[in-house]
Write a protein that holds these residues in place. Structure first.
Motif, PDB file in Angstrom:
ATOM      1  N   TYR A  20      47.899  54.239  47.928  1.00 38.41           N
ATOM      2  CA  TYR A  20      48.189  54.856  46.623  1.00 38.41           C
ATOM      3  C   TYR A  20      47.640  54.016  45.469  1.00 38.41           C
ATOM      4  N   GLN A  21      47.453  52.731  45.706  1.00 34.90           N
ATOM      5  CA  GLN A  21      47.002  51.857  44.629  1.00 34.90           C
ATOM      6  C   GLN A  21      45.498  51.958  44.367  1.00 34.90           C
ATOM      7  N   ILE A  22      44.735  52.467  45.346  1.00 36.98           N
ATOM      8  CA  ILE A  22      43.274  52.488  45.147  1.00 36.98           C
ATOM      9  C   ILE A  22      42.608  53.842  45.394  1.00 36.98           C
ATOM     10  N   PHE A 121      52.537  52.409  56.660  1.00 40.60           N
ATOM     11  CA  PHE A 121      53.390  52.854  55.545  1.00 40.60           C
ATOM     12  C   PHE A 121      53.440  51.799  54.453  1.00 40.60           C
ATOM     13  N   HIS A 122      52.787  52.115  53.350  1.00 42.69           N
ATOM     14  CA  HIS A 122      52.856  51.242  52.173  1.00 42.69           C
ATOM     15  C   HIS A 122      53.436  52.082  51.028  1.00 42.69           C
ATOM     16  N   TRP A 123      54.641  52.638  51.294  1.00 42.68           N
ATOM     17  CA  TRP A 123      55.530  53.206  50.273  1.00 42.68           C
ATOM     18  C   TRP A 123      55.247  54.639  49.838  1.00 42.68           C
ATOM     19  N   LEU A 165      54.943  48.688  58.755  1.00 41.16           N
ATOM     20  CA  LEU A 165      55.480  48.885  57.407  1.00 41.16           C
ATOM     21  C   LEU A 165      55.067  47.754  56.494  1.00 41.16           C
ATOM     22  N   ASN A 166      54.927  48.069  55.222  1.00 41.23           N
ATOM     23  CA  ASN A 166      54.762  47.036  54.213  1.00 41.23           C
ATOM     24  C   ASN A 166      56.076  46.806  53.473  1.00 41.23           C
ATOM     25  N   GLU A 167      56.550  45.585  53.502  1.00 37.90           N
ATOM     26  CA  GLU A 167      57.653  45.129  52.654  1.00 37.90           C
ATOM     27  C   GLU A 167      58.829  46.112  52.571  1.00 37.90           C
ATOM     28  N   PRO A 168      59.513  46.339  53.689  1.00 37.43           N
ATOM     29  CA  PRO A 168      60.694  47.205  53.584  1.00 37.43           C
ATOM     30  C   PRO A 168      61.738  46.665  52.594  1.00 37.43           C
ATOM     31  N   TYR A 294      53.452  36.529  50.612  1.00 38.50           N
ATOM     32  CA  TYR A 294      54.108  35.480  49.818  1.00 38.50           C
ATOM     33  C   TYR A 294      53.569  35.478  48.393  1.00 38.50           C
ATOM     34  N   TYR A 295      54.476  35.517  47.445  1.00 37.35           N
ATOM     35  CA  TYR A 295      54.103  35.410  46.028  1.00 37.35           C
ATOM     36  C   TYR A 295      54.785  34.241  45.321  1.00 37.35           C
ATOM     37  N   ASN A 296      56.075  34.051  45.573  1.00 30.79           N
ATOM     38  CA  ASN A 296      56.802  32.989  44.854  1.00 30.79           C
ATOM     39  C   ASN A 296      58.159  32.716  45.504  1.00 30.79           C
ATOM     40  N   THR A 353      49.523  38.381  55.029  1.00 29.06           N
ATOM     41  CA  THR A 353      48.925  39.698  54.800  1.00 29.06           C
ATOM     42  C   THR A 353      48.836  40.043  53.314  1.00 29.06           C
ATOM     43  N   GLU A 354      49.438  39.204  52.455  1.00 29.01           N
ATOM     44  CA  GLU A 354      49.223  39.308  51.005  1.00 29.01           C
ATOM     45  C   GLU A 354      49.521  37.969  50.364  1.00 29.01           C
ATOM     46  N   ASN A 355      48.696  37.615  49.386  1.00 33.03           N
ATOM     47  CA  ASN A 355      48.954  36.460  48.518  1.00 33.03           C
ATOM     48  C   ASN A 355      47.887  36.521  47.436  1.00 33.03           C
ATOM     49  N   THR A 395      43.914  38.136  51.130  1.00 34.12           N
ATOM     50  CA  THR A 395      44.325  37.970  49.746  1.00 34.12           C
ATOM     51  C   THR A 395      44.623  39.324  49.099  1.00 34.12           C
ATOM     52  N   TRP A 396      45.614  39.322  48.234  1.00 31.83           N
ATOM     53  CA  TRP A 396      45.898  40.491  47.411  1.00 31.83           C
ATOM     54  C   TRP A 396      45.313  40.208  46.047  1.00 31.83           C
ATOM     55  N   SER A 397      44.210  40.885  45.656  1.00 31.67           N
ATOM     56  CA  SER A 397      43.705  42.083  46.298  1.00 31.67           C
ATOM     57  C   SER A 397      42.186  42.095  46.166  1.00 31.67           C
ATOM     58  N   PHE A 402      46.236  50.120  40.889  1.00 29.50           N
ATOM     59  CA  PHE A 402      47.466  50.658  40.296  1.00 29.50           C
ATOM     60  C   PHE A 402      48.655  49.830  40.772  1.00 29.50           C
ATOM     61  N   GLU A 403      49.164  48.991  39.875  1.00 33.68           N
ATOM     62  CA  GLU A 403      50.217  48.060  40.273  1.00 33.68           C
ATOM     63  C   GLU A 403      51.601  48.680  40.012  1.00 33.68           C
ATOM     64  N   TRP A 404      51.880  49.771  40.705  1.00 29.98           N
ATOM     65  CA  TRP A 404      53.203  50.395  40.719  1.00 29.98           C
ATOM     66  C   TRP A 404      53.777  50.563  39.304  1.00 29.98           C
ATOM     67  N   ALA A 405      54.970  50.064  39.048  1.00 31.70           N
ATOM     68  CA  ALA A 405      55.628  50.293  37.759  1.00 31.70           C
ATOM     69  C   ALA A 405      54.845  49.718  36.583  1.00 31.70           C
ATOM     70  N   ARG A 411      46.251  42.736  36.795  1.00 32.34           N
ATOM     71  CA  ARG A 411      44.948  42.725  37.477  1.00 32.34           C
ATOM     72  C   ARG A 411      44.941  41.637  38.554  1.00 32.34           C
ATOM     73  N   PHE A 412      44.989  42.090  39.803  1.00 29.97           N
ATOM     74  CA  PHE A 412      45.079  41.192  40.961  1.00 29.97           C
ATOM     75  C   PHE A 412      43.743  41.060  41.699  1.00 29.97           C
ATOM     76  N   GLY A 413      42.667  41.696  41.200  1.00 31.12           N
ATOM     77  CA  GLY A 413      41.459  41.807  42.022  1.00 31.12           C
ATOM     78  C   GLY A 413      40.532  40.602  41.996  1.00 31.12           C
TER      79      GLY A 413
HETATM   80  C1  FCB Z   1      53.448  43.462  46.831  1.00 27.89           C
HETATM   81  C2  FCB Z   1      52.963  44.834  47.263  1.00 27.89           C
HETATM   82  C3  FCB Z   1      51.550  45.142  46.859  1.00 27.89           C
HETATM   83  C4  FCB Z   1      51.239  44.635  45.469  1.00 27.89           C
HETATM   84  C5  FCB Z   1      51.642  43.186  45.325  1.00 27.89           C
HETATM   85  C6  FCB Z   1      51.304  42.590  43.976  1.00 27.89           C
HETATM   86  O1  FCB Z   1      54.835  43.447  46.763  1.00 27.89           O
HETATM   87  O2  FCB Z   1      53.047  44.950  48.671  1.00 27.89           O
HETATM   88  O3  FCB Z   1      51.350  46.521  46.983  1.00 27.89           O
HETATM   89  O4  FCB Z   1      51.832  45.441  44.536  1.00 27.89           O
HETATM   90  O5  FCB Z   1      53.009  43.062  45.566  1.00 27.89           O
END
Ligand code: FCB
Length: 446
Positions: A20-22, A121-123, A165-168, A294-296, A353-355, A395-397, A402-405, A411-413
């Motif tokens: 949905y984000q891309i 499933f990513h939401w 699943l992504n991040e339940p 992992y983000y923080n 799978t994301e950072n 790496t994300w991303s 489209f960063e959800w809310a 900008r994560f790219g």
């Molecule tokens: C994660 C999401 C991903 C993205 C990053 C910044 O929680 O899985 O889709 O929004 O955050």
């Protein structure tokens, strides 16, 4: 001190995105509406009223995006499959045109020498399933298992490893407890049956994927939880938060039981959702790899609001990303060592799978992203040197998206996207990541 160049030979370099984000093209080739299509048009829920209707137009521009991945020298690409493209109403007949898109994508990735790593499933739940209760309805888990099966039967000859699943955690808490994400429900702790049904969906699908000889991972958003002070009250609050954010989503899969949720006021059977035999269905298929997003870290204090068993507090004195998230690279190392302490031999190999981080380019150049990635990869290499089995890093991303809310604001790219023209512009961090991958490979070849 080990650094990123010391990561083991065979370590897999990747980048991650989500449908949905891309993708955009939300009404094309028979795709049904998802909860995100209906949520984003509600007034006031998304910054500036943005939606993912067009996003990066990746649905049409995927060849150009794969060329960018190839330019990086990626081993793998983590993307997600939009369930409403495959089954527009989330059940029953498959939409051939929808599956055909992922078929083309997989072939084009393989052609470029990149291993596809899909997330099922990513939401983006089909709206028709949400209308029947979404993840609060146990039947959604069985529908997911069916969707996983038809998708794997089409792509499994070329795709060896699947993320269910992504991040339940984030989907349950933001989507069902707090209403910040789709489907926008505000049930607080009564949202937790949605967590159980997602885990059940994971377990049911994992068995079916294993029967087909495929490997299965689950991507969890995990955070090292630190009490704000050494006080017993802060320690109790931190343990409650750790149970909710981390253990609720990992213990059932790796240990076959739920953590104690009493401090959250949640009964053992999660408001009647957990039926006899469910934990076995979740645990017994086993996990071939744990996906770690992992983000923080999260700092927790005893509650000031009597409604919640904890308070989230900021981590001062560290840099923060454009999103306001604290930058603590060593948190990744500590998180990995903590997983080993908690799960011991039950911990499968880990893949990050994301950072990544968002950077506000109106005020800063791309350097903070390079610093962020370098420091996190160094911390990862240190965890590996301390004996943690880590197979790769996505790496994300790849692209701004489209960063959800937050809409298109964060900008994560590695690649800048001009959303008015869809022009892609690789950033300094793109060249940096490309050079790192090449340098690591040539060092391993010696
Ligand atoms: C994660 C999401 C991903 C993205 C990053 C910044 O929680 O899985 O889709 O929004 O955050």
């Amino acid at each position: 001190m080990p650094d990123r160049y010391d990561l083991p030979a065979g370590f897999r370099w990747g980048a991650a995105t989500a449908a949905y984000q891309i993708e955009g093209a939300v009404e094309e080739d028979g795709r049904g509406p998802s909860v995100w299509d209906t949520f984003t048009v509600r007034p006031g829920v998304i910054r500036d009223g943005h939606t993912g209707a067009v996003a990066c137009d990746h649905y049409h521009r995927y060849p150009e995006d794969i060329a960018l991945m190839k330019g990086l020298g990626l081993d793998g690409y983590r993307f997600s499959i939009a369930w409403p493209r495959v089954q527009p109403t989330g059940a029953g007949a498959v939409n051939p045109a929808g599956l055909a898109f992922y078929d083309r994508l997989v072939d084009a990735l393989l052609e470029a020498g990149i291993t596809p790593l899909p997330t099922l499933f990513h939401w983006d739940l089909p709206q028709a399933l949400e209308d029947r209760g979404g993840w609060l309805d146990r039947d959604t888990a069985y529908r997911f298992a069916e969707y996983a099966t038809v998708t794997a039967d089409r792509l499994g000859d070329r795709v060896p490893t699947w993320i269910t699943l992504n991040e339940p955690f984030v989907h349950t808490v933001f989507g069902y407890a707090m209403g910040i994400h789709a489907p926008g429900r505000t049930l607080m702790f009564e949202a937790l049956p949605a967590a159980h049904h997602q885990l059940l969906a994971h377990g049911l699908a994992a068995s079916l994927l294993h029967e087909r000889g495929l490997e299965v991972m689950l991507s969890n958003n995990l955070t090292p939880v630190e009490p704000a002070t050494p006080s017993p009250a802060d320690a109790t609050a931190a343990a409650a938060y750790d149970a909710l954010h981390n253990r609720l989503f990992t213990d059932p899969v790796l240990l076959g039981r739920y953590p104690d949720l009493a401090a959250l006021g949640v009964p053992d059977d999660i408001f009647g959702a957990v039926r006899p035999g469910d934990l076995d269905l979740i645990h017994s298929p086993g996990l071939d790899g744990l996906g770690l997003n992992y983000y923080n870290p999260t700092r927790i204090a005893a509650p000031t609001d009597p409604g919640l068993p904890f308070d989230l507090v900021d981590i001062p004195d560290v840099p923060h990303t454009a999103f306001g998230w604290p930058v603590v690279p060593d948190g990744l190392r500590r998180l990995l060592l903590g997983l080993r302490d908690t799960y011991g031999t039950a911990l499968p190999p880990v893949t990050v799978t994301e950072n990544g981080c968002s950077v506000d380019e109106t005020t800063t150049p791309d350097q903070p992203r390079i610093d962020f990635l370098a420091a996190h990869l160094d911390a990862l290499a240190q965890a590996v040197a301390e004996g943690i089995d880590v197979h790769g890093y996505y790496t994300w991303s790849l692209l701004d998206n489209f960063e959800w809310a937050e809409g298109y604001h964060q900008r994560f790219g590695l690649v800048h996207v001009d959303f008015a023209t869809q022009k892609r512009n690789p950033r300094a961090s793109y060249a940096w990541y490309r050079d790192l991958i090449a340098a690591h490979r040539s060092r391993c070849a010696k």
